[in-house]
Enzyme design. Structure first.
Site, PDB file in Angstrom:
ATOM      1  N   SER A 144     -41.314  53.098   7.563  1.00 40.65           N
ATOM      2  CA  SER A 144     -41.853  54.388   7.971  1.00 40.65           C
ATOM      3  C   SER A 144     -40.888  55.004   8.975  1.00 40.65           C
ATOM      4  O   SER A 144     -40.091  54.290   9.601  1.00 40.65           O
ATOM      5  CB  SER A 144     -43.234  54.212   8.615  1.00 40.65           C
ATOM      6  OG  SER A 144     -43.708  55.427   9.162  1.00 40.65           O
ATOM      7  N   TYR A 158     -48.447  49.443  14.850  1.00 41.52           N
ATOM      8  CA  TYR A 158     -47.952  49.860  13.538  1.00 41.52           C
ATOM      9  C   TYR A 158     -46.453  50.161  13.610  1.00 41.52           C
ATOM     10  O   TYR A 158     -45.672  49.728  12.758  1.00 41.52           O
ATOM     11  CB  TYR A 158     -48.724  51.089  13.069  1.00 41.52           C
ATOM     12  CG  TYR A 158     -48.183  51.724  11.801  1.00 41.52           C
ATOM     13  CD1 TYR A 158     -48.507  51.205  10.554  1.00 41.52           C
ATOM     14  CD2 TYR A 158     -47.354  52.841  11.855  1.00 41.52           C
ATOM     15  CE1 TYR A 158     -48.021  51.782   9.391  1.00 41.52           C
ATOM     16  CE2 TYR A 158     -46.858  53.429  10.703  1.00 41.52           C
ATOM     17  CZ  TYR A 158     -47.191  52.896   9.481  1.00 41.52           C
ATOM     18  OH  TYR A 158     -46.697  53.469   8.332  1.00 41.52           O
TER      19      TYR A 158
END
Length: 260
Positions: A144, A158
């Site tokens: 990401s 995350y």
């Protein structure tokens, strides 16, 4: 013209929805034999049936938890039984529950790192013999922009997991290079997935306003990036992180977008 991946076998973990479904759809449309894995049997079965009609290859599913070594071993055995081997492993399974750092629990951390980092490593490990045997093995990791490049409140665990994916990628790429297995990652920006519309028009508009291309990405656009990295034409690319974000990380401030 890229060499066709028709007839090759592709595994997509977390492939029943979101970005994983987009990756699976692109490979299915290209004629690959796709095996989805996930923890929701209904979602996986529904997606497999939907995608099975798109290409010349087959699409099936295996119920499996990416964070479980036992489940990954079973997934690898099942894929071998169905297709004889594997050419591409898309380690995509990931979760992103929000938790502020001040109140984040040990369980929160373990859950995110367990699925996002340990899960990716265990999945690749389980398929190593088949990837080597393929002679053109490809590992594609879903990271990401959050973590490796940007930060977002509530996602420190995350972000840490997605940055860790790139650390894993680089060393795995070195270890597997002699076996002609490449290891690369795609780094999506803001992508339109199921349920996003429920956040409201104002939220979506604010997300789009932060992207130079003034729109969210589509899951299939991440899939096309993965397809390229899986192609014969990408055989000399390994250990690389491909950002797919419509230019989201480029502006140094909101003012830069207002001037464009």
């Amino acid at each position: 013209m890229f060499t066709s991946v028709a007839g090759r076998t592709v595994v997509v973990t977390g492939g029943s929805k979101g970005i994983g479904k987009g990756i699976a759809r692109v490979f299915a449309t290209a004629g690959a034999n796709v095996v989805l894995s996930g923890r929701d049997v209904v979602a996986a079965a529904t997606t497999a049936q939907e995608l099975d009609e798109l290409g010349e290859g087959t699409v099936s599913f295996v119920l499996a938890d990416a964070a479980s070594a036992e489940d990954n071993a079973r997934l690898a055995r099942t894929v071998a039984e169905r297709h004889g081997g594997v050419d591409v492993v898309c380690a995509n399974a990931g979760i992103f529950p929000s938790a502020p750092l001040a109140t984040m629990t040990e369980a929160d951390i373990d859950e995110v790192l367990g699925t996002n980092v340990k899960g990716a490593i265990l999945t690749v490990q389980a398929f190593l013999p088949a990837l080597v045997a393929s002679g053109r093995g490809r590992v594609i990791l879903t990271s990401s922009i959050t973590g490796p490049i940007t930060g977002y409140p509530g996602w420190s665990h995350y972000g840490a997991s997605k940055a860790a994916i790139l650390g894993f990628m680089r060393t795995a790429a070195v270890e597997l290079a002699r076996d002609r297995v490449t290891v690369n990652a795609v780094l999506p920006g803001n992508v339109r997935t199921e349920g996003l519309d429920e956040l409201g028009a104002d939220y979506l508009n604010s997300m789009e306003a932060a992207i130079p291309m003034r729109r969210l990405g589509e899951v299939d656009e991440i899939g096309h990036a993965a397809l390229f990295l899986a192609s014969d034409e990408a055989s000399y690319i390994t250990g690389q992180a491909l950002v797919v974000d419509g230019g989201q990380i480029l502006p140094e401030s909101p003012a830069a977008l207002q001037m464009s």
